[in-house]
Motif scaffolding. Sequence first.
Motif, PDB file in Angstrom:
ATOM      1  N   ASN A 141       0.809  -1.223   0.000  1.00 32.42           N
ATOM      2  CA  ASN A 141       0.000   0.000   0.000  1.00 32.42           C
ATOM      3  C   ASN A 141       0.841   1.272   0.000  1.00 32.42           C
ATOM      4  OD1 ASN A 141      -2.996  -0.835   0.423  1.00 32.42           O
ATOM      5  ND2 ASN A 141      -1.857  -2.125   1.853  1.00 32.42           N
ATOM      6  N   LYS A 142       2.163   1.101   0.010  1.00 32.96           N
ATOM      7  CA  LYS A 142       3.087   2.239   0.058  1.00 32.96           C
ATOM      8  C   LYS A 142       2.786   3.166   1.239  1.00 32.96           C
ATOM      9  CE  LYS A 142       4.292   2.427  -4.844  1.00 32.96           C
ATOM     10  NZ  LYS A 142       3.474   1.308  -5.358  1.00 32.96           N
ATOM     11  N   PHE A 143       2.388   2.578   2.366  1.00 37.33           N
ATOM     12  CA  PHE A 143       2.178   3.394   3.561  1.00 37.33           C
ATOM     13  C   PHE A 143       3.533   3.929   4.029  1.00 37.33           C
ATOM     14  CE2 PHE A 143      -1.586   0.434   4.447  1.00 37.33           C
ATOM     15  CZ  PHE A 143      -2.490   1.315   3.895  1.00 37.33           C
ATOM     16  N   ASP A 144       3.616   5.233   4.293  1.00 39.88           N
ATOM     17  CA  ASP A 144       4.883   5.785   4.782  1.00 39.88           C
ATOM     18  C   ASP A 144       4.830   6.085   6.278  1.00 39.88           C
ATOM     19  OD1 ASP A 144       3.141   7.886   4.463  1.00 39.88           O
ATOM     20  OD2 ASP A 144       4.476   9.118   3.255  1.00 39.88           O
ATOM     21  N   ALA A 145       3.634   6.064   6.842  1.00 37.11           N
ATOM     22  CA  ALA A 145       3.512   6.225   8.291  1.00 37.11           C
ATOM     23  C   ALA A 145       2.395   5.300   8.766  1.00 37.11           C
ATOM     24  CB  ALA A 145       3.181   7.664   8.663  1.00 37.11           C
ATOM     25  N   ALA A 159       9.228   0.740  26.467  1.00 37.36           N
ATOM     26  CA  ALA A 159       9.546   1.936  27.266  1.00 37.36           C
ATOM     27  C   ALA A 159      10.631   2.766  26.605  1.00 37.36           C
ATOM     28  CB  ALA A 159       9.983   1.528  28.672  1.00 37.36           C
ATOM     29  N   LYS A 160      11.365   2.163  25.680  1.00 40.45           N
ATOM     30  CA  LYS A 160      12.465   2.873  25.008  1.00 40.45           C
ATOM     31  C   LYS A 160      12.080   3.289  23.594  1.00 40.45           C
ATOM     32  CE  LYS A 160      15.612   1.584  28.228  1.00 40.45           C
ATOM     33  NZ  LYS A 160      16.940   1.839  28.711  1.00 40.45           N
ATOM     34  N   GLU A 161      10.841   3.105  23.250  1.00 35.63           N
ATOM     35  CA  GLU A 161      10.376   3.432  21.904  1.00 35.63           C
ATOM     36  C   GLU A 161      10.119   4.928  21.777  1.00 35.63           C
ATOM     37  OE1 GLU A 161      10.142   3.110  18.735  1.00 35.63           O
ATOM     38  OE2 GLU A 161       9.013   1.228  18.695  1.00 35.63           O
ATOM     39  N   ARG A 162      10.402   5.476  20.594  1.00 34.13           N
ATOM     40  CA  ARG A 162      10.092   6.864  20.314  1.00 34.13           C
ATOM     41  C   ARG A 162       8.621   7.004  19.915  1.00 34.13           C
ATOM     42  NH1 ARG A 162      14.271   7.048  22.481  1.00 34.13           N
ATOM     43  NH2 ARG A 162      16.190   7.981  21.727  1.00 34.13           N
ATOM     44  N   ILE A 163       8.128   8.229  19.956  1.00 35.76           N
ATOM     45  CA  ILE A 163       6.759   8.475  19.504  1.00 35.76           C
ATOM     46  C   ILE A 163       6.696   8.337  17.981  1.00 35.76           C
ATOM     47  CG2 ILE A 163       5.035  10.313  19.231  1.00 35.76           C
ATOM     48  CD1 ILE A 163       5.673  11.029  22.201  1.00 35.76           C
ATOM     49  N   LEU A 164       7.680   8.896  17.274  1.00 34.06           N
ATOM     50  CA  LEU A 164       7.853   8.599  15.851  1.00 34.06           C
ATOM     51  C   LEU A 164       9.087   7.725  15.722  1.00 34.06           C
ATOM     52  CD1 LEU A 164       7.165  11.679  13.549  1.00 34.06           C
ATOM     53  CD2 LEU A 164       5.592  10.032  14.533  1.00 34.06           C
ATOM     54  N   SER A 165       8.903   6.501  15.249  1.00 34.99           N
ATOM     55  CA  SER A 165       9.974   5.513  15.265  1.00 34.99           C
ATOM     56  C   SER A 165      10.288   5.071  13.843  1.00 34.99           C
ATOM     57  CB  SER A 165       9.504   4.328  16.115  1.00 34.99           C
ATOM     58  OG  SER A 165      10.496   3.352  16.203  1.00 34.99           O
ATOM     59  N   LEU A 166      11.515   5.316  13.436  1.00 32.95           N
ATOM     60  CA  LEU A 166      11.918   5.027  12.058  1.00 32.95           C
ATOM     61  C   LEU A 166      12.147   3.527  11.862  1.00 32.95           C
ATOM     62  CD1 LEU A 166      12.664   6.680   9.482  1.00 32.95           C
ATOM     63  CD2 LEU A 166      15.047   6.454  10.210  1.00 32.95           C
ATOM     64  N   ARG A 167      11.639   2.985  10.761  1.00 31.68           N
ATOM     65  CA  ARG A 167      11.882   1.582  10.397  1.00 31.68           C
ATOM     66  C   ARG A 167      12.607   1.548   9.061  1.00 31.68           C
ATOM     67  NH1 ARG A 167       8.887  -1.287  14.368  1.00 31.68           N
ATOM     68  NH2 ARG A 167       8.900   0.366  15.902  1.00 31.68           N
ATOM     69  N   ASP A 168      13.589   0.652   8.957  1.00 32.15           N
ATOM     70  CA  ASP A 168      14.382   0.591   7.733  1.00 32.15           C
ATOM     71  C   ASP A 168      13.648  -0.230   6.663  1.00 32.15           C
ATOM     72  OD1 ASP A 168      14.696  -2.073   8.329  1.00 32.15           O
ATOM     73  OD2 ASP A 168      16.817  -1.921   8.849  1.00 32.15           O
ATOM     74  N   GLU A 169      14.355  -0.512   5.580  1.00 35.88           N
ATOM     75  CA  GLU A 169      13.759  -1.217   4.448  1.00 35.88           C
ATOM     76  C   GLU A 169      13.238  -2.594   4.854  1.00 35.88           C
ATOM     77  OE1 GLU A 169      16.526   0.375   4.628  1.00 35.88           O
ATOM     78  OE2 GLU A 169      16.820   1.669   2.882  1.00 35.88           O
ATOM     79  N   ASN A 187      10.339  14.598  14.250  1.00 32.63           N
ATOM     80  CA  ASN A 187      11.045  14.506  12.981  1.00 32.63           C
ATOM     81  C   ASN A 187      10.672  13.205  12.290  1.00 32.63           C
ATOM     82  OD1 ASN A 187      12.817  14.301  10.868  1.00 32.63           O
ATOM     83  ND2 ASN A 187      14.673  14.231  12.140  1.00 32.63           N
ATOM     84  N   GLY A 188       9.845  13.312  11.263  1.00 36.59           N
ATOM     85  CA  GLY A 188       9.391  12.118  10.564  1.00 36.59           C
ATOM     86  C   GLY A 188      10.063  11.911   9.220  1.00 36.59           C
ATOM     87  N   ARG A 189      11.173  12.592   8.987  1.00 35.04           N
ATOM     88  CA  ARG A 189      11.813  12.464   7.666  1.00 35.04           C
ATOM     89  C   ARG A 189      12.370  11.058   7.483  1.00 35.04           C
ATOM     90  NH1 ARG A 189      11.923  17.445   5.332  1.00 35.04           N
ATOM     91  NH2 ARG A 189      13.100  16.735   3.544  1.00 35.04           N
ATOM     92  N   HIS A 190      12.207  10.561   6.280  1.00 34.67           N
ATOM     93  CA  HIS A 190      12.663   9.210   5.986  1.00 34.67           C
ATOM     94  C   HIS A 190      13.010   9.134   4.512  1.00 34.67           C
ATOM     95  CE1 HIS A 190       8.410   9.516   5.122  1.00 34.67           C
ATOM     96  NE2 HIS A 190       8.576   8.575   4.226  1.00 34.67           N
ATOM     97  N   THR A 191      13.742   8.121   4.139  1.00 30.49           N
ATOM     98  CA  THR A 191      14.116   7.958   2.740  1.00 30.49           C
ATOM     99  C   THR A 191      13.204   6.912   2.110  1.00 30.49           C
ATOM    100  OG1 THR A 191      15.771   6.359   3.410  1.00 30.49           O
ATOM    101  CG2 THR A 191      16.519   8.609   3.127  1.00 30.49           C
ATOM    102  N   VAL A 192      13.323   6.771   0.802  1.00 29.05           N
ATOM    103  CA  VAL A 192      12.467   5.827   0.082  1.00 29.05           C
ATOM    104  C   VAL A 192      12.694   4.412   0.627  1.00 29.05           C
ATOM    105  CG1 VAL A 192      11.975   4.792  -2.168  1.00 29.05           C
ATOM    106  CG2 VAL A 192      12.446   7.241  -1.976  1.00 29.05           C
TER     107      VAL A 192
END
Lengths: 317, 474
Positions: A141-145, A159-169, A187-192
């Motif tokens: 679905n190409k969901f980015d968030a 308990a160590k998780e961020r509110i916005l948590s980046l996931r890799d490929e 900061n929700g910036r992410h790459t393709v």
Amino acid sequence: MSTQITETPVDEPVIEPVEIVELNSLDLLESEAIHIIREVVAEFERPALLFSGGKDSVLMLHLATKAFWPGKVPFPVLHVDTGHNFPEVIDFRDRTVERLGLRLEVGSVQEFIDRGELAERADGTRNPLQTVPLLDAIARNKFDAVFGGGRRDEDKARAKERILSLRDEFGQWDPRNQRPELWNLYNGRHTVGQHVRAFPISNWTELDVWRYIAREGIELPPLYYAHDREVFARDGMWRAVGEVSQPRPGEDVVTKQVRYRTVGDMSCTGAVASSAATVHDVVREVAASTLTERGATRADDRISEAAMEDRKKDGYF
Amino acid sequence: MSTLSNPLVEPGVAPVGTRMSASAITGGTLFRFATAGSVDDGKSTLVGRLLHDSKAILADTLDAVTRTSAERGFGGDNDSAQKIDLALLTDGLRAEREQGITIDVAYRYFATDRRSFILADCPGHVQYTKNTVTGASTADAVVVLIDARKGVLEQTRRHLSVLRLLRVPHVVVAVNKIDLVDFSEEAFRAIEAEVQSVAAQIGVSDVLVVPVSALEGDNVVERSAHTPWYTGPGLLQILEALPTLDEVERGLEPFRFPVQLVIRPQGALAPDLADADDAGASYRDYRAYAGQVASGSVSVGDAITVLPSGRTATVVGIDFAGRSLERAVAPQSVSLRLSEEIDIARGDVIAATGTFGEVSQDLYAELCWLSTKPLREGAKVLIKHGSKTVQGLVRAVTGKLDLDSFELGAAAGLELNDIGTAQIRLASALPLETYALHRRTGAFLVIDAQDGNTLAAGLVKDHPGDREGERYVI
């Protein structure tokens, strides 16, 4: 409770000075969550909300309806169906999606098993199997968030998780290399190929969730409240008798008054003996409980001290 | 408490009064605090003690910790909290338990009769500036730990400097391991005097100093009989009584409202509204600006100015999920309706008219550098301020703060954990306000334009720093 509430239509404000009363902890948690939900919707192209019909995801959807009122919730919901869900929860899920006019995407664990892309585990638990269909649905679905109802009080890794948590490929969470989260600037910036998991109710406790459900009059699937059910004892929990959870020899089936504190896969979610039939009973029960929510009801988190951490690193919720 | 009661027999419910408190049922206020300390000063133990003694640790968690403690040789076959490794309550990741260290900020939750607490537990030895800045940025108070046997360390001074820089409203210093100096008043008074002297030098006011033993529980939740010479409140009593940032600033700050998005549903109304014909018609032209009140308050009828455009209007409605409010205060999330249809987009700031000077494309700032990728002059970065992200060019790094002497020394760049000053040229003007006066609207993020990572916490300053011999004024 927050103040200055009038039930008048919005275009006819009533002009009368109202004393500001202290914002209580629920007002503040609600305001924080709505701020986060709006940030994600504003900054991402294709957000979605993980919605299982469980109380935390129902709470998330309620917050989203408040955040965008009078508009409709501007994103679809995604459910990873283990194929072992409680029928009344699936029914509740479908009714809720219909009522709010949302699009429902389903990732099916059963389909992956049928295609031979996932193997059933020896213990029959399907919770850990949700990761692959989840990541597949996100990519398809190409969901980015992806919004989740995860809370930091649930588990030591959370308990160590961020509110916005980046996931890799690969959908992986790297707890040792997380972005610092400063003030309320997310900061929700992410790459393709990367995506972000957003946890707006990170700072809520189980009790906060229940108090808020009581305050807002939010409807939940009925199994969160005390009811009679055929159950048997296994691993220190009451398990419901059902298609995928049958008693083994020596496990006696009894009818007990129970309720569920968490609702997940039937094969690994236990009920607790309870007479809490209303939301206010549940608030009192949770406030007085001596056991954690997951410890009391989740077989999958009893596998090891780091069970949740390991699942999260692989891309779990 | 050491043995887990059988959940099959007990419904997991303790007698009323063991854990249920008034705020647990009705909801008190919310207080956010962080802990900061140095290596081995017992911070994890203190956090474990606060959670344990405030009954925030449930039986199954305690049972698991007791088991692990016994496996590691802690004394544990009885139910005393002294006999378990309280640090295990907070160290959550596999690597942390294996190495006996704390890697990342962990968030903990507990409640008393008066308040719900959010605790950001910031580790002391790995990337301590990054962690302390992170925890302190949202904190109403920070508890700094000092080992009673060691007194004020270099790292204590650095922590206090960071807390001063970030303008944390309250600083509490817990002099831990007081049992290991035989509960000596003399030892405590000497440390207390040194803390107050250093705090005064740095410019942190109203520091409270408490003698505690996290291991034994003295003055953490319960006042201790071992320190009769200490007449002040225990640590938890202090945390229950301190006002929050919003309580401190209420009425003092001007109204600021970064616009997150424009709510203009047109055809996409919530189904319950769309189905009701008359209501649906009136909401079809609905237009409001959604955001969270960053500071101050707003009332219907107030005159506002939109920044950076400078256009003005009057607030005609404050909406929240179908309710019409007369007034909203920080940090409420609401939607504002205005008298004029003016061009307002995400990233604009709605401010009380007459309370803001000029928007600017030149940003002078303190930067707490949080990345292993160093800052060099000439770097192109992204600046996220409120709900707006713009490009920035780092024209000059004008100094680096020596956290021990508080002198600003010359620097051409900044490395991980450095705090320095810089001049940044912005691609478009922002409504910048001095962090020293506006904690909520004077903060920004520096973001790597390539990989998107957060590079620095930024604090807006009024004037560029002077390279030569400037006595550092925060």
